[in-house]
Design an enzyme around this catalytic site. Structure first.
Site, mmCIF file in Angstrom:
data_model
loop_
_atom_site.group_PDB
_atom_site.id
_atom_site.type_symbol
_atom_site.label_atom_id
_atom_site.label_comp_id
_atom_site.label_asym_id
_atom_site.label_seq_id
_atom_site.Cartn_x
_atom_site.Cartn_y
_atom_site.Cartn_z
ATOM 1 N N ARG A 91 -9.927 0.549 8.228
ATOM 2 C CA ARG A 91 -9.467 -0.787 8.620
ATOM 3 C C ARG A 91 -10.540 -1.556 9.379
ATOM 4 O O ARG A 91 -10.303 -2.706 9.767
ATOM 5 C CB ARG A 91 -8.223 -0.662 9.510
ATOM 6 N N ARG B 200 -0.595 -9.039 13.429
ATOM 7 C CA ARG B 200 -1.141 -7.999 12.528
ATOM 8 C C ARG B 200 -1.970 -8.635 11.419
ATOM 9 O O ARG B 200 -3.016 -8.117 11.054
ATOM 10 C CB ARG B 200 0.009 -7.170 11.940
ATOM 11 N N ARG C 121 11.131 -0.105 12.414
ATOM 12 C CA ARG C 121 9.754 -0.175 12.939
ATOM 13 C C ARG C 121 9.609 -1.364 13.881
ATOM 14 O O ARG C 121 9.835 -2.504 13.474
ATOM 15 C CB ARG C 121 8.756 -0.303 11.789
ATOM 16 N N LYS D 213 0.837 -1.216 0.000
ATOM 17 C CA LYS D 213 0.000 0.000 0.000
ATOM 18 C C LYS D 213 0.870 1.263 0.000
ATOM 19 O O LYS D 213 0.673 2.151 -0.819
ATOM 20 C CB LYS D 213 -0.945 0.011 1.216
HETATM 21 P P1 B4P Z 1 4.019 -1.865 2.220
HETATM 22 O O1 B4P Z 1 3.163 -2.988 1.825
HETATM 23 O O2 B4P Z 1 4.063 -0.701 1.301
HETATM 24 O O3 B4P Z 1 3.560 -1.548 3.709
HETATM 25 P P2 B4P Z 1 2.061 -1.164 4.126
HETATM 26 O O4 B4P Z 1 1.118 -2.274 3.753
HETATM 27 O O5 B4P Z 1 1.763 0.183 3.558
HETATM 28 O O6 B4P Z 1 2.181 -0.939 5.653
HETATM 29 P P3 B4P Z 1 1.504 -1.618 6.930
HETATM 30 O O7 B4P Z 1 0.132 -2.141 6.645
HETATM 31 O O8 B4P Z 1 2.521 -2.551 7.458
HETATM 32 O O9 B4P Z 1 1.441 -0.513 8.008
HETATM 33 P P4 B4P Z 1 0.542 0.743 8.392
HETATM 34 O O10 B4P Z 1 1.533 1.827 8.467
HETATM 35 O O11 B4P Z 1 -0.656 0.988 7.531
HETATM 36 O O12 B4P Z 1 5.483 -2.348 2.322
HETATM 37 C C1 B4P Z 1 5.890 -3.570 2.879
HETATM 38 C C2 B4P Z 1 7.213 -4.045 2.290
HETATM 39 O O13 B4P Z 1 6.974 -4.751 1.097
HETATM 40 C C3 B4P Z 1 8.189 -2.931 1.933
HETATM 41 O O14 B4P Z 1 9.460 -3.276 2.392
HETATM 42 C C4 B4P Z 1 8.177 -2.869 0.409
HETATM 43 O O15 B4P Z 1 9.404 -2.496 -0.151
HETATM 44 C C5 B4P Z 1 7.827 -4.295 0.056
HETATM 45 N N1 B4P Z 1 7.080 -4.415 -1.204
HETATM 46 C C6 B4P Z 1 6.040 -3.638 -1.592
HETATM 47 N N2 B4P Z 1 5.588 -4.039 -2.810
HETATM 48 C C7 B4P Z 1 6.368 -5.120 -3.190
HETATM 49 C C8 B4P Z 1 6.397 -5.989 -4.334
HETATM 50 N N3 B4P Z 1 5.527 -5.854 -5.350
HETATM 51 N N4 B4P Z 1 7.304 -6.986 -4.357
HETATM 52 C C9 B4P Z 1 8.172 -7.145 -3.336
HETATM 53 N N5 B4P Z 1 8.214 -6.354 -2.233
HETATM 54 C C10 B4P Z 1 7.315 -5.350 -2.151
HETATM 55 O O16 B4P Z 1 -0.023 0.346 9.841
HETATM 56 C C11 B4P Z 1 0.808 0.088 10.976
HETATM 57 C C12 B4P Z 1 -0.028 -0.053 12.267
HETATM 58 O O17 B4P Z 1 -0.722 1.191 12.550
HETATM 59 C C13 B4P Z 1 -1.161 -1.094 12.251
HETATM 60 O O18 B4P Z 1 -0.701 -2.385 12.577
HETATM 61 C C14 B4P Z 1 -2.123 -0.504 13.329
HETATM 62 O O19 B4P Z 1 -1.711 -0.816 14.632
HETATM 63 C C15 B4P Z 1 -2.004 0.997 13.139
HETATM 64 N N6 B4P Z 1 -3.045 1.552 12.235
HETATM 65 C C16 B4P Z 1 -2.804 2.148 11.024
HETATM 66 N N7 B4P Z 1 -3.962 2.531 10.455
HETATM 67 C C17 B4P Z 1 -4.970 2.175 11.309
HETATM 68 C C18 B4P Z 1 -6.393 2.270 11.260
HETATM 69 N N8 B4P Z 1 -7.017 2.816 10.207
HETATM 70 N N9 B4P Z 1 -7.120 1.784 12.301
HETATM 71 C C19 B4P Z 1 -6.517 1.253 13.370
HETATM 72 N N10 B4P Z 1 -5.172 1.100 13.472
HETATM 73 C C20 B4P Z 1 -4.384 1.549 12.455
#
Ligand code: B4P
Length: 190
Positions: free
Chosen positions: A89, A146, A134, A14
């Protein structure tokens, strides 16, 4: 106005894809994860409470994130549109978002959902944890928690938007640029 929800489990891509979408479509990026981490960094009361939950892989309370999004929508009244990354979420957050947007005579244009299997999610997040600092990317147990939170509380949000005919699923495994191309097609069809 183009209002896009980028949806998927932790590590689905994302944040990665958001950067490309913002550059191409000139949208305001609203990542609740980033907003919460910024509160933590500033040492606010909200940040301190959120940190305890995030460090355990648990979602923070709906009211907290809904309030943050409400403030940001008010701040950017003249935006061309928004990309909601990691929000909503829970179904309660989705209902609140619909109500907020309706109050501005707006609505969600499309939800794009990235699907990635659990083994790949785990590998990606552990890998990110080596450099991101993180705490929630540091161990398998926490990442599993998670993913479990996602399956029980967040997955039903997909059904909510499917019911509105706004849901598009995209394979999140493969080249980042290829996946971005598929997302662009879904946005332009919306
Ligand atoms: P991303 O995949 O980009 O990470 P993310 O989903 O955006 O983040 P995440 O869900 O973990 O955390 P968030 O901050 O929203 O990247 C992951 C990895 O994959 C990277 O290293 C990237 O390089 C790699 N990658 C990406 N695409 C790739 C591909 N095609 N091939 C290979 N590798 C690839 O949330 C964190 C915490 O905040 C939650 O657990 C919760 O506690 C809280 N939170 C956030 N929003 C909330 C909400 N709305 N309600 C309640 N709690 C919330």
């Amino acid at each position: 106005m183009l209002n896009l929800i980028l949806f998927g489990p932790p590590g689905a891509g994302k944040g990665t894809q958001s950067e490309k979408i913002i550059a191409k479509y000139n949208l305001i990026h609203l990542s609740t994860g980033d907003l919460l981490r910024s509160e933590i960094q500033s040492g606010t009361e909200l940040g301190l409470k959120a940190k305890t939950l995030m460090d355990q892989g648990i979602l923070v309370p709906d009211e907290v994130v809904i309030g943050m999004i409400d403030n940001k929508l008010k701040e950017h009244r003249s935006a061309a549109g928004f990309i909601f990354d990691g929000f909503p979420r829970t179904v309660k957050q989705a209902e609140a978002l619909d109500n907020l947007l309706t109050s501005y005579n707006e609505g969600i244009s499309v939800m794009v959902a990235l699907s990635v299997d659990d083994d790949e999610l785990l590998a990606r997040l552990l890998n990110r944890g080596k450099t991101s600092g993180r705490p929630d990317d540091q161990n398998e147990e926490l990442i599993a928690k998670r993913i479990q939170e996602y399956n029980s509380k967040t997955k039903p949000v997909a059904d909510y938007y499917q019911g509105q005919g706004k849901f598009v699923a995209i394979n999140g495994i493969g080249e980042i640029d290829f996946i971005f191309g598929e997302i662009s097609k879904a946005i332009e069809a919306a």
